[in-house]
Design a protein around this motif. Structure first.
Motif, PDB file in Angstrom:
ATOM      1  N   ASP A 149      28.392  45.225  99.662  1.00 13.19           N
ATOM      2  CA  ASP A 149      27.848  46.580  99.843  1.00 13.19           C
ATOM      3  C   ASP A 149      27.661  46.903 101.322  1.00 13.19           C
ATOM      4  O   ASP A 149      27.944  48.016 101.765  1.00 13.19           O
ATOM      5  N   HIS A 150      27.167  45.932 102.069  1.00 13.35           N
ATOM      6  CA  HIS A 150      26.881  46.153 103.488  1.00 13.35           C
ATOM      7  C   HIS A 150      28.133  46.595 104.253  1.00 13.35           C
ATOM      8  O   HIS A 150      28.072  47.465 105.116  1.00 13.35           O
ATOM      9  N   PHE A 151      29.255  45.986 103.912  1.00 17.34           N
ATOM     10  CA  PHE A 151      30.503  46.305 104.606  1.00 17.34           C
ATOM     11  C   PHE A 151      31.359  47.330 103.861  1.00 17.34           C
ATOM     12  O   PHE A 151      32.432  47.688 104.333  1.00 17.34           O
ATOM     13  N   GLY A 152      30.885  47.784 102.694  1.00 20.34           N
ATOM     14  CA  GLY A 152      31.669  48.759 101.933  1.00 20.34           C
ATOM     15  C   GLY A 152      32.979  48.196 101.431  1.00 20.34           C
ATOM     16  O   GLY A 152      33.987  48.899 101.366  1.00 20.34           O
ATOM     17  N   ALA A 153      32.957  46.930 101.054  1.00 22.58           N
ATOM     18  CA  ALA A 153      34.185  46.259 100.607  1.00 22.58           C
ATOM     19  C   ALA A 153      34.734  46.887  99.326  1.00 22.58           C
ATOM     20  O   ALA A 153      33.984  47.405  98.498  1.00 22.58           O
ATOM     21  N   PHE A 154      36.028  46.831  99.184  1.00 23.05           N
ATOM     22  CA  PHE A 154      36.745  47.300  97.997  1.00 23.05           C
ATOM     23  C   PHE A 154      36.511  48.780  97.709  1.00 23.05           C
ATOM     24  O   PHE A 154      36.613  49.228  96.568  1.00 23.05           O
ATOM     25  N   GLY A 155      36.131  49.533  98.725  1.00 19.73           N
ATOM     26  CA  GLY A 155      35.992  50.970  98.562  1.00 19.73           C
ATOM     27  C   GLY A 155      34.650  51.440  98.017  1.00 19.73           C
ATOM     28  O   GLY A 155      34.498  52.625  97.742  1.00 19.73           O
ATOM     29  N   VAL A 156      33.676  50.550  97.856  1.00 15.04           N
ATOM     30  CA  VAL A 156      32.353  50.998  97.392  1.00 15.04           C
ATOM     31  C   VAL A 156      31.618  51.660  98.551  1.00 15.04           C
ATOM     32  O   VAL A 156      31.910  51.413  99.722  1.00 15.04           O
ATOM     33  N   ALA A 157      30.660  52.506  98.206  1.00 18.25           N
ATOM     34  CA  ALA A 157      29.863  53.167  99.240  1.00 18.25           C
ATOM     35  C   ALA A 157      29.065  52.122 100.017  1.00 18.25           C
ATOM     36  O   ALA A 157      28.482  51.208  99.419  1.00 18.25           O
ATOM     37  N   ARG A 158      29.045  52.248 101.339  1.00 14.59           N
ATOM     38  CA  ARG A 158      28.300  51.304 102.183  1.00 14.59           C
ATOM     39  C   ARG A 158      26.803  51.462 101.942  1.00 14.59           C
ATOM     40  O   ARG A 158      26.286  52.571 101.948  1.00 14.59           O
ATOM     41  N   GLN A 159      26.148  50.340 101.728  1.00 10.67           N
ATOM     42  CA  GLN A 159      24.697  50.296 101.609  1.00 10.67           C
ATOM     43  C   GLN A 159      24.231  49.124 102.457  1.00 10.67           C
ATOM     44  O   GLN A 159      24.353  47.966 102.052  1.00 10.67           O
ATOM     45  N   ARG A 160      23.766  49.452 103.634  1.00 10.47           N
ATOM     46  CA  ARG A 160      23.385  48.409 104.583  1.00 10.47           C
ATOM     47  C   ARG A 160      22.273  47.522 104.028  1.00 10.47           C
ATOM     48  O   ARG A 160      21.398  47.989 103.320  1.00 10.47           O
ATOM     49  N   VAL A 161      22.346  46.247 104.400  1.00  5.98           N
ATOM     50  CA  VAL A 161      21.280  45.306 104.035  1.00  5.98           C
ATOM     51  C   VAL A 161      20.075  45.636 104.899  1.00  5.98           C
ATOM     52  O   VAL A 161      20.153  45.651 106.120  1.00  5.98           O
ATOM     53  N   ASP A 162      18.967  45.929 104.233  1.00  7.01           N
ATOM     54  CA  ASP A 162      17.729  46.215 104.954  1.00  7.01           C
ATOM     55  C   ASP A 162      16.680  45.178 104.545  1.00  7.01           C
ATOM     56  O   ASP A 162      16.974  44.234 103.801  1.00  7.01           O
ATOM     57  N   GLY A 163      15.489  45.353 105.019  1.00  9.06           N
ATOM     58  CA  GLY A 163      14.422  44.397 104.729  1.00  9.06           C
ATOM     59  C   GLY A 163      14.105  44.283 103.249  1.00  9.06           C
ATOM     60  O   GLY A 163      13.805  43.197 102.751  1.00  9.06           O
ATOM     61  N   TYR A 164      14.165  45.392 102.524  1.00  5.61           N
ATOM     62  CA  TYR A 164      13.876  45.362 101.088  1.00  5.61           C
ATOM     63  C   TYR A 164      14.922  44.550 100.335  1.00  5.61           C
ATOM     64  O   TYR A 164      14.591  43.728  99.481  1.00  5.61           O
ATOM     65  N   ARG A 165      16.168  44.798 100.657  1.00  6.39           N
ATOM     66  CA  ARG A 165      17.248  44.074  99.968  1.00  6.39           C
ATOM     67  C   ARG A 165      17.217  42.584 100.321  1.00  6.39           C
ATOM     68  O   ARG A 165      17.401  41.733  99.465  1.00  6.39           O
ATOM     69  N   LEU A 166      16.981  42.301 101.586  1.00  8.47           N
ATOM     70  CA  LEU A 166      16.871  40.902 102.003  1.00  8.47           C
ATOM     71  C   LEU A 166      15.657  40.250 101.353  1.00  8.47           C
ATOM     72  O   LEU A 166      15.723  39.096 100.915  1.00  8.47           O
TER      73      LEU A 166
END
Length: 143
Positions: free
Chosen positions: A112-129
């Protein structure tokens, strides 16, 4: 409302994976892990073949026109099932599922962080980590 229903369907699928792991362990010990995996994929292939008859869109010719890298996901399924069949009797269903979840979330966050395979980018933030750290803690506690 659609998102809640979708999450419920995904939740139910996750429950099914735990049941599948519980079934695969004894089956693999009884007939061998590779034979159990083959059985699972044969039954699944038959059911999907029947479902395809009633599918509103059948695009099998288009399937093979896609870039080959898109088809490599087919390799991951059998690897996953063999691993689940082998390790579930050793670790138990709960530990196996939490370890699986940790791997899925860690990889999912990265993709998600890098938007791999065409998915919308969702940066890794403190909540996700933080969520990933909590799953790691759950793995340590359940193991």
């Amino acid at each position: 409302m659609t998102q809640i229903l979708t999450l419920c369907v995904v939740f139910a699928a996750g429950m099914g994976l735990s049941v599948e792991a519980g079934l695969l362990g004894p089956l693999g010990e009884a007939v061998g892990h590779m034979s159990a995996t083959l059985c699972i994929f044969l039954v699944g292939s038959l059911l999907l073949s029947l479902a395809l008859i009633f599918a509103p869109r059948r695009a099998l010719p288009e399937l093979f026109a896609q870039p080959r890298w898109m088809l490599t996901g087919g390799v991951l399924g059998p690897v996953y099932v063999v691993i689940m069949t082998t390790v579930t009797p050793l670790l138990g269903i709960g530990t196996t599922m939490v370890a699986l979840l940790f791997g899925q979330i860690a990889t999912g966050l990265l993709l998600d962080h890098f938007g791999a395979f065409g998915v919308a980018r969702q940066r890794v933030d403190g909540y996700r980590l933080g969520a990933l750290v909590l799953i790691a803690a759950a793995l340590a506690l359940i193991h």
